[in-house]
Design a protein around this motif. Structure first.
Motif, short mmCIF file in Angstrom:
data_model
loop_
_atom_site.label_atom_id
_atom_site.label_comp_id
_atom_site.label_asym_id
_atom_site.label_seq_id
_atom_site.Cartn_x
_atom_site.Cartn_y
_atom_site.Cartn_z
N VAL A 7 -0.22 90.17 -38.41
CA VAL A 7 -0.24 88.80 -38.88
C VAL A 7 0.43 88.71 -40.25
N GLN A 8 1.40 87.82 -40.36
CA GLN A 8 2.07 87.53 -41.62
C GLN A 8 1.58 86.17 -42.09
N THR A 9 1.13 86.10 -43.35
CA THR A 9 0.59 84.86 -43.90
C THR A 9 1.39 84.41 -45.10
N TYR A 10 1.78 83.14 -45.09
CA TYR A 10 2.39 82.49 -46.24
C TYR A 10 1.31 81.63 -46.88
N SER A 11 0.99 81.94 -48.13
CA SER A 11 -0.20 81.41 -48.77
C SER A 11 0.16 80.60 -50.00
N HIS B 218 -3.68 76.48 -48.73
CA HIS B 218 -2.82 76.25 -47.58
C HIS B 218 -2.31 77.59 -47.09
N ALA B 219 -2.53 77.90 -45.81
CA ALA B 219 -2.10 79.18 -45.25
C ALA B 219 -1.45 78.97 -43.89
N SER B 220 -0.25 79.50 -43.74
CA SER B 220 0.44 79.51 -42.45
C SER B 220 0.44 80.94 -41.94
N HIS B 221 -0.10 81.14 -40.73
CA HIS B 221 -0.25 82.47 -40.15
C HIS B 221 0.75 82.64 -39.01
N LEU B 222 1.51 83.70 -39.06
CA LEU B 222 2.46 84.04 -38.00
C LEU B 222 1.94 85.30 -37.32
N GLY C 54 7.60 91.02 -30.43
CA GLY C 54 8.78 90.18 -30.41
C GLY C 54 8.48 88.70 -30.25
N ARG C 55 7.25 88.35 -29.90
CA ARG C 55 6.84 86.95 -29.78
C ARG C 55 6.07 86.55 -31.02
N VAL C 56 6.28 85.34 -31.52
CA VAL C 56 5.61 84.87 -32.73
C VAL C 56 4.89 83.55 -32.44
N SER C 57 3.61 83.48 -32.81
CA SER C 57 2.83 82.25 -32.72
C SER C 57 2.48 81.82 -34.15
N ILE C 58 2.52 80.53 -34.41
CA ILE C 58 2.35 80.01 -35.77
C ILE C 58 1.22 78.99 -35.80
N GLY C 59 0.36 79.12 -36.80
CA GLY C 59 -0.69 78.14 -37.03
C GLY C 59 -0.89 77.94 -38.52
N THR C 60 -1.16 76.71 -38.93
CA THR C 60 -1.34 76.39 -40.34
C THR C 60 -2.71 75.75 -40.55
#
Length: 267
Positions: free
Chosen positions: A183-187, A196-200, A205-211
């Motif tokens: 999981v990669q998080t932009y915080s 505010h956190a966006s989690h990838l 090879g597949r990426v799901s994104i939730g904020t």
């Protein structure tokens, strides 16, 4: 053995922030499959004084399903129809004694009183207004049986702030054991105590994104809400293994309260 999946009647009066629309499709993969859900369930079961069990913010049943195997039926309340649909599918596939209910943790009421009410996995912090958080804890307290236990877990603001090292924005990556996963998080820290956190979620090879946007809720905040609701603090720890709560190092704070049912306990 699989059984027919239950259905949930949705209440049009329930306010939904859209968390389930963003996360339901991959929520169960957002956290690594490392046995942490089972360990959390074991701790909650050890704190259970007996009687019914209620989860506020049940989501997909990640904790409720293993807990129900240990303690019996769990009533699970959530405002997200999408999350509850995933829970219904799990209940249908496993036969777990979990009853999904569409409801708002700030206002939920029923005719039962529960030995254990718990609101964990940062659910309380998804309520971004402190007075509405207070209302949610007060509602939880009213649902407790005499001698009942309330457990609240959420992010530790000191740890989140330390991750940012003085910056308003940062990012970090948590690798999972399987190759190509993590999981990669932009915080981002928002003035006024919001996060505010966006989690990838990377999966081969597949990426799901939730904020998500949450309130940085301190342990002292939760103590204040609990005291106003007539609850007393029993214990606090910094993880589900029983480690101590360290204000700048623990990722979460886990607080256990009981009803103050006598004048002596309230003093």
């Amino acid at each position: 053995m699989s059984t027919a999946a239950p259905s949930v009647a949705t209440d049009p009066e329930v306010q939904d922030i859209g968390y389930g629309r963003a996360f339901a499709d991959f929520y169960d993969r957002l956290l690594p499959p490392d046995g942490s859900a089972e360990r959390t369930a074991e701790v909650l079961a050890s704190w259970h004084p007996g009687g019914g069990t209620l989860e506020l913010g049940v989501g997909t049943g990640r904790i409720a399903v293993p807990l129900a195997r240990l303690t019996g039926e769990v009533v699970g309340v959530d405002s997200s129809p999408e999350m509850l649909q995933r829970l219904c599918e799990t209940v249908g596939a496993t036969g777990a004694p979990v009853t999904p209910v569409h409801g708002d943790i700030r206002t939920y009421a029923d005719d039962s009183r529960y030995g254990l009410v718990y609101c964990i996995c940062a659910t309380l912090s998804l309520v971004c207004d402190p007075e509405e958080q207070r209302a949610a804890v007060a509602r939880a307290a009213r649902l407790l049986a005499p001698g009942g236990t309330l457990v609240v877990e959420t992010h530790n603001p000191g740890f989140v702030t330390a991750l940012h090292e003085g910056l308003a924005r940062t990012s970090f990556f948590i690798p999972y054991p399987e190759p190509g996963t993590g999981v990669q998080t932009y915080s981002t820290l928002i003035p006024g105590g919001l996060w505010h956190a966006s989690h990838l979620v990377h999966e081969g090879g597949r990426v799901s994104i939730g904020t998500e946007i949450t309130r940085l809720t301190t342990a002292e905040d939760v103590d204040s809400y609990a005291a106003d609701a007539g609850l007393v603090l029993v214990s606090r720890q910094g993880d589900w293994a029983g480690g101590p709560f360290l204000p700048e190092a623990s990722g979460v704070h886990i607080s256990r309260y009981r009803r103050a049912d006598s004048a002596e306990e309230r003093s």
